[in-house]
Write an enzyme that holds these catalytic residues in place. Structure first.
Site, mmCIF file in Angstrom:
data_model
loop_
_atom_site.group_PDB
_atom_site.id
_atom_site.type_symbol
_atom_site.label_atom_id
_atom_site.label_comp_id
_atom_site.label_asym_id
_atom_site.label_seq_id
_atom_site.Cartn_x
_atom_site.Cartn_y
_atom_site.Cartn_z
ATOM 1 N N LYS A 155 10.351 8.870 22.762
ATOM 2 C CA LYS A 155 10.407 9.083 21.340
ATOM 3 C C LYS A 155 11.604 9.221 21.299
ATOM 4 O O LYS A 155 12.129 8.079 19.467
ATOM 5 C CB LYS A 155 10.115 10.788 21.032
ATOM 6 C CG LYS A 155 8.994 11.014 21.483
ATOM 7 C CD LYS A 155 7.998 10.548 19.654
ATOM 8 C CE LYS A 155 7.435 9.612 20.233
ATOM 9 N NZ LYS A 155 6.245 9.488 20.800
ATOM 10 N N ARG A 215 1.325 -1.132 10.201
ATOM 11 C CA ARG A 215 1.181 -1.653 11.218
ATOM 12 C C ARG A 215 1.799 -3.707 11.463
ATOM 13 O O ARG A 215 0.963 -4.003 12.344
ATOM 14 C CB ARG A 215 -0.038 -2.755 10.508
ATOM 15 C CG ARG A 215 -1.305 -0.816 10.756
ATOM 16 C CD ARG A 215 -2.704 -0.987 9.850
ATOM 17 N NE ARG A 215 -3.245 -2.358 10.810
ATOM 18 C CZ ARG A 215 -4.316 -2.124 11.530
ATOM 19 N NH1 ARG A 215 -4.986 -0.454 10.900
ATOM 20 N NH2 ARG A 215 -5.031 -2.534 12.180
ATOM 21 N N GLU A 217 8.335 11.386 27.768
ATOM 22 C CA GLU A 217 7.421 11.786 25.742
ATOM 23 C C GLU A 217 8.763 11.896 25.370
ATOM 24 O O GLU A 217 8.814 11.037 23.932
ATOM 25 C CB GLU A 217 6.228 12.486 25.778
ATOM 26 C CG GLU A 217 5.857 12.600 24.185
ATOM 27 C CD GLU A 217 6.033 11.240 23.648
ATOM 28 O OE1 GLU A 217 5.304 10.407 24.765
ATOM 29 O OE2 GLU A 217 5.398 11.215 22.867
ATOM 30 N N LYS A 272 2.243 -0.132 14.856
ATOM 31 C CA LYS A 272 1.836 1.099 15.630
ATOM 32 C C LYS A 272 1.028 1.339 16.625
ATOM 33 O O LYS A 272 0.811 1.858 17.786
ATOM 34 C CB LYS A 272 0.969 1.540 13.964
ATOM 35 C CG LYS A 272 0.842 2.983 14.268
ATOM 36 C CD LYS A 272 1.169 3.633 14.233
ATOM 37 C CE LYS A 272 0.772 4.871 14.993
ATOM 38 N NZ LYS A 272 1.387 5.914 15.773
ATOM 39 N N HIS A 274 17.754 10.520 43.509
ATOM 40 C CA HIS A 274 18.160 9.590 44.378
ATOM 41 C C HIS A 274 18.623 8.808 43.311
ATOM 42 O O HIS A 274 18.254 7.211 43.353
ATOM 43 C CB HIS A 274 16.803 9.144 44.149
ATOM 44 C CG HIS A 274 16.390 10.994 45.754
ATOM 45 N ND1 HIS A 274 16.152 10.343 46.487
ATOM 46 C CD2 HIS A 274 15.331 12.009 44.666
ATOM 47 C CE1 HIS A 274 15.143 12.223 46.675
ATOM 48 N NE2 HIS A 274 15.437 12.440 46.466
ATOM 49 N N TRP A 312 3.558 -8.735 12.723
ATOM 50 C CA TRP A 312 3.544 -7.937 13.185
ATOM 51 C C TRP A 312 4.002 -9.513 14.275
ATOM 52 O O TRP A 312 3.035 -10.070 14.878
ATOM 53 C CB TRP A 312 3.787 -7.412 14.181
ATOM 54 C CG TRP A 312 4.210 -6.810 15.221
ATOM 55 C CD1 TRP A 312 5.183 -5.559 15.742
ATOM 56 C CD2 TRP A 312 3.675 -6.242 16.609
ATOM 57 N NE1 TRP A 312 5.545 -5.806 16.496
ATOM 58 C CE2 TRP A 312 4.496 -5.877 17.743
ATOM 59 C CE3 TRP A 312 3.127 -6.701 16.989
ATOM 60 C CZ2 TRP A 312 4.377 -5.698 18.860
ATOM 61 C CZ3 TRP A 312 2.467 -6.174 18.484
ATOM 62 C CH2 TRP A 312 3.327 -6.234 19.165
ATOM 63 N N ASN A 345 -5.787 -10.910 11.668
ATOM 64 C CA ASN A 345 -5.320 -10.196 12.920
ATOM 65 C C ASN A 345 -5.646 -10.866 14.800
ATOM 66 O O ASN A 345 -6.689 -10.997 14.251
ATOM 67 C CB ASN A 345 -5.015 -8.781 12.673
ATOM 68 C CG ASN A 345 -4.726 -8.186 11.421
ATOM 69 O OD1 ASN A 345 -3.746 -8.461 11.085
ATOM 70 N ND2 ASN A 345 -5.084 -7.082 11.501
ATOM 71 N N GLY A 346 -4.828 -10.615 15.325
ATOM 72 C CA GLY A 346 -4.777 -10.386 16.561
ATOM 73 C C GLY A 346 -4.645 -12.110 17.221
ATOM 74 O O GLY A 346 -3.795 -13.219 16.991
ATOM 75 N N CYS A 380 -1.267 -6.342 12.752
ATOM 76 C CA CYS A 380 -0.290 -6.850 11.455
ATOM 77 C C CYS A 380 -1.635 -5.990 10.653
ATOM 78 O O CYS A 380 -2.392 -5.427 10.810
ATOM 79 C CB CYS A 380 -0.326 -8.837 11.487
ATOM 80 S SG CYS A 380 0.027 -9.359 12.995
ATOM 81 N N GLU A 422 12.962 4.943 21.109
ATOM 82 C CA GLU A 422 12.116 3.460 19.916
ATOM 83 C C GLU A 422 12.542 4.071 18.511
ATOM 84 O O GLU A 422 12.030 2.985 18.277
ATOM 85 C CB GLU A 422 10.408 3.978 20.057
ATOM 86 C CG GLU A 422 9.469 5.582 19.459
ATOM 87 C CD GLU A 422 8.453 5.177 20.013
ATOM 88 O OE1 GLU A 422 7.053 4.466 19.708
ATOM 89 O OE2 GLU A 422 7.266 6.341 20.000
HETATM 90 O O1 M6R Z 1 -2.720 3.301 20.220
HETATM 91 P P1 M6R Z 1 -2.381 3.835 20.902
HETATM 92 O O2 M6R Z 1 -2.346 5.366 21.430
HETATM 93 O O3 M6R Z 1 -3.475 3.510 22.034
HETATM 94 O O4 M6R Z 1 -0.961 3.639 21.389
HETATM 95 C C1 M6R Z 1 -0.583 3.426 22.797
HETATM 96 C C2 M6R Z 1 0.717 2.845 22.275
HETATM 97 O O5 M6R Z 1 1.183 2.367 21.986
HETATM 98 C C3 M6R Z 1 1.482 4.165 21.806
HETATM 99 O O6 M6R Z 1 1.343 5.722 21.927
HETATM 100 C C4 M6R Z 1 2.666 4.276 21.876
HETATM 101 O O7 M6R Z 1 3.545 3.984 22.887
HETATM 102 C C5 M6R Z 1 4.446 4.859 21.237
HETATM 103 N N1 M6R Z 1 4.819 4.204 19.655
HETATM 104 C C6 M6R Z 1 4.328 5.798 21.393
HETATM 105 O O8 M6R Z 1 5.019 6.511 19.696
#
Ligand code: M6R
Length: 611
Positions: A488, A27, A484, A606, A507, A74, A103-104, A2, A491
């Site tokens: 992308k 965040r 990747e 994030k 397979h 969040w 946060n946490g 958050c 998400e």
């Molecule tokens: O801050 P980090 O690189 O450790 O985050 C890891 C993942 O949470 C982050 O890469 C996530 O998969 C992204 N939303 C991908 O775009």
């Protein structure tokens, strides 16, 4: 994760807090809230975005104060709702007007809640944060700082908190453990936030709170202590971020801005490190571990999400260029196995934020088991960067878009530099090293060229954007690129996509292919090119719509696919730095075409600082 922002000073706090929240909204954006001390305690909370909160308070004179706390959430404990939004309060009937943003996760909240209930406390939310607010209230004896310290001594878990109390209207108390919190120091004012993007507009002087540290702030003084009340002297540093880096400028979305920044951020990442003329790599951050790196028996790469994909590319690079056995692990799995960490293992945590809970815990576990730990991290001073023995920063600047782009390029670049740095001390000859480094130095220019293809990529995406299931295929270092690309797309556009090694398709997943199904295949020239063409034919014969990412000049590929996006011809180990760019643009265009909120995709935040 958050976002927290808090202020004490002489400026109007409302505008400052709202502006800070907007900068931190990436965040978390389930709900938002604000508490202000202004001749009494005033609180507003709402479901949804900060803009809704702004509407509630912007014309309300009660919020004309100069001390306040604010939060964008969040959800972890408790559904997103107004009553679960922060600030949370201590007991309404017997409380002291304590308000807290957090946060946490407070792990022992259930037992604390039982204890507090026995003492007559009544709760109105489902959050662990409310339990902490009540605990501080229970322990309050006229001194907020002391009550916070005492409460935090009882708590297990992670927290970054900001607390105000109606009975002490000129005091702001903040604290952290395992979740970042930065205190910006201005002239007779303090701006506290969970990341520096909410601070830099006001001051660039700041200190990072250490774990289990509490700061008591008044308008003209601060005091930091441990939770045991041992006084500390924090080091005030200059924040590196500029305002321009965290503003959208002429772009519609941060993700697009960050995609376009990649040539520049890659240059910054390599600056002073890559020297193609001498065939040399200089990595000051790991210099003291140069010998251990050269003698490493095993490299262990840890990460999650996009960072894991970068780590998977790292595996090919360390094995191919340095000849060191390398393993990649989901940090979340590694930490709960009984992993064998042999002597001579170097564990590298790959992370943009440097705060991902699983990655942090995994690298700590590797350390406990005897590994030397390194970080490939973007955020300077983040927990992973501080908890590892040494590291190489990505230097790509703040990444605001939830979908990681420029950090991925930074992660792959850092792992490439590390692999060649170690490789040169093994069997990587000077000639190949020089060739690779020259190609690496030229990479920003090649990325720029792909970015120039954005309109063409938009047209290609338009042709298939209505399809709900996509495949992404690649081989070798382009297999993680396929993963990747799929991540992308899913998400930010919510299209179902799977990435896999091109050969794996036969397979099982091949059963999914029907007429017009989009299949993005990374088919750049390299050792497995012919085999990838074979895989393309398998898709084609089943009616799939193939979008190929191919090497410039490869006109022959056109007869195997429906659309083609060309990238420059670069050495195979470096291809991921280039082949991922069209996939980032496909995902971006698809999300915009589908009308999705690119920078704030649903359910995401994030960085994931909880398990
Ligand atoms: O801050 P980090 O690189 O450790 O985050 C890891 C993942 O949470 C982050 O890469 C996530 O998969 C992204 N939303 C991908 O775009």
């Amino acid at each position: 994760m958050c976002g927290i922002v808090a202020y004490i000073g002489s400026k109007p706090a409302r505008e400052l807090l709202l502006e800070g929240l907007k900068r931190l909204e990436y965040r978390g954006y389930d709900s938002a809230g604000i508490a202000m001390l202004n001749g009494g305690l005033h609180v507003a909370r709402t479901m949804g975005r900060v803009s809704g909160l702004e509407e509630m308070v912007i014309d309300d004179e009660a919020f004309n104060g100069t001390i306040g706390i604010a939060h964008t959430r969040w959800a972890t404990h408790g559904e997103p709702s107004e009553r679960n939004a922060h600030p949370q309060c201590d007991d309404g009937k017997k409380g002291h007007g304590i308000r807290i943003v957090h946060n946490g996760i407070i792990e022992n909240y259930a037992s604390l809640k039982t204890y507090l209930k026995e003492r007559g406390h009544e709760f109105t939310s489902d959050t662990d944060t409310e339990v902490l607010a009540h605990l501080i209230g229970e322990l309050y004896n006229g001194n907020l700082e002391t009550a916070v310290q005492a409460a935090l001594r009882e708590v297990t878990g992670a927290y970054a908190i900001a607390v105000v109390c109606e009975e002490e209207p000129d005091v702001l108390v903040v604290a952290r453990k395992g979740s970042p919190l930065i205190v910006g120091v201005g002239k007779d004012e303090y701006v506290v936030a969970s990341d520096s993007s909410a601070i830099v507009a006001h001051t660039t002087q700041a200190f990072l709170l250490d774990d289990e540290t509490v700061a008591r702030l008044t308008r003209d003084s601060f005091r930091t202590t441990t939770v045991e009340n041992v006084e500390l002297t924090p080091e005030i540093q200059e924040l590196e971020y500029s305002l321009e880096q965290i503003e959208l400028g002429d772009f519609d979305h941060f993700m697009l801005k960050e995609i376009y920044e990649q040539p520049a951020t890659l240059k910054t990442c390599m600056q002073g490190r890559v020297n193609a003329i001498d065939g040399n790599i200089v990595l000051g951050g790991v210099a003291e571990f140069a010998e251990q790196l050269s003698k490493a028996k095993r490299i262990l790469l840890l990460g999650q999400g996009t960072a894991l994909h970068a780590a998977m590319i790292g595996e090919y690079l360390f094995e191919g260029l340095a000849g060191i056995p390398t393993e990649v692990e989901f940090a979340s799995e590694f930490r709960y196995r009984n992993p064998i960490v042999e002597e001579g293992t170097i564990a590298i945590a790959v992370s943009q934020s440097g705060e991902t809970a699983d990655t942090l815990a995994a690298v700590q576990e590797a350390k406990r088991r005897g590994a030397i730990t390194l970080g490939a991290v973007n955020v300077v001073g983040s927990t992973i960067s501080r908890d590892t023995d040494a590291g190489v920063y990505l230097r790509v600047g703040p990444e605001i878009g939830v979908a990681s782009t420029k950090a991925f390029i930074g992660q792959v670049a850092v792992l490439t530099m590390l692999a060649t740095y170690v490789g040169r001390r093994h069997h990587l000859g000077k000639e190949l090293m020089t060739e690779l480094l020259a190609a690496l130095e030229a990479m920003p220019m090649h990325i720029e060229k792909v970015l120039g293809e954005s309109d063409h990529i938009l047209q290609i995406t338009k042709g298939v954007v209505d399809r709900d299931n996509w495949l992404f295929l690649g081989r070798g270092t382009n297999y993680p690129v396929a993963l990747e690309g799929a991540l992308k797309l899913k998400e930010i556009s919510y299209i179902h996509a799977e990435g896999m090694p091109a050969a794996e398709m036969k397979h099982g997943p091949i059963a999914l292919i029907d007429k017009g199904m989009p299949v993005v295949i990374v088919a750049t020239k390299g050792s497995q090119y012919e085999k990838v063409i074979g895989n393309m034919e398998e898709v084609r014969s089943r009616g799939g719509h193939i979008i190929a990412v191919a090497t410039e000049g490869d006109t022959a590929i056109q007869k195997h696919c429906d659309d083609v996006i060309y990238v420059s011809d670069v050495p195979e180990p470096l291809q991921p730095l280039l082949s991922v760019i069209p996939l980032q643009l496909i995902a971006y265009h698809a999300a915009v075409l589908r009308g999705k909120d690119v920078d704030k995709p649903r359910n995401l935040a994030k960085s994931v600082t909880v398990e």
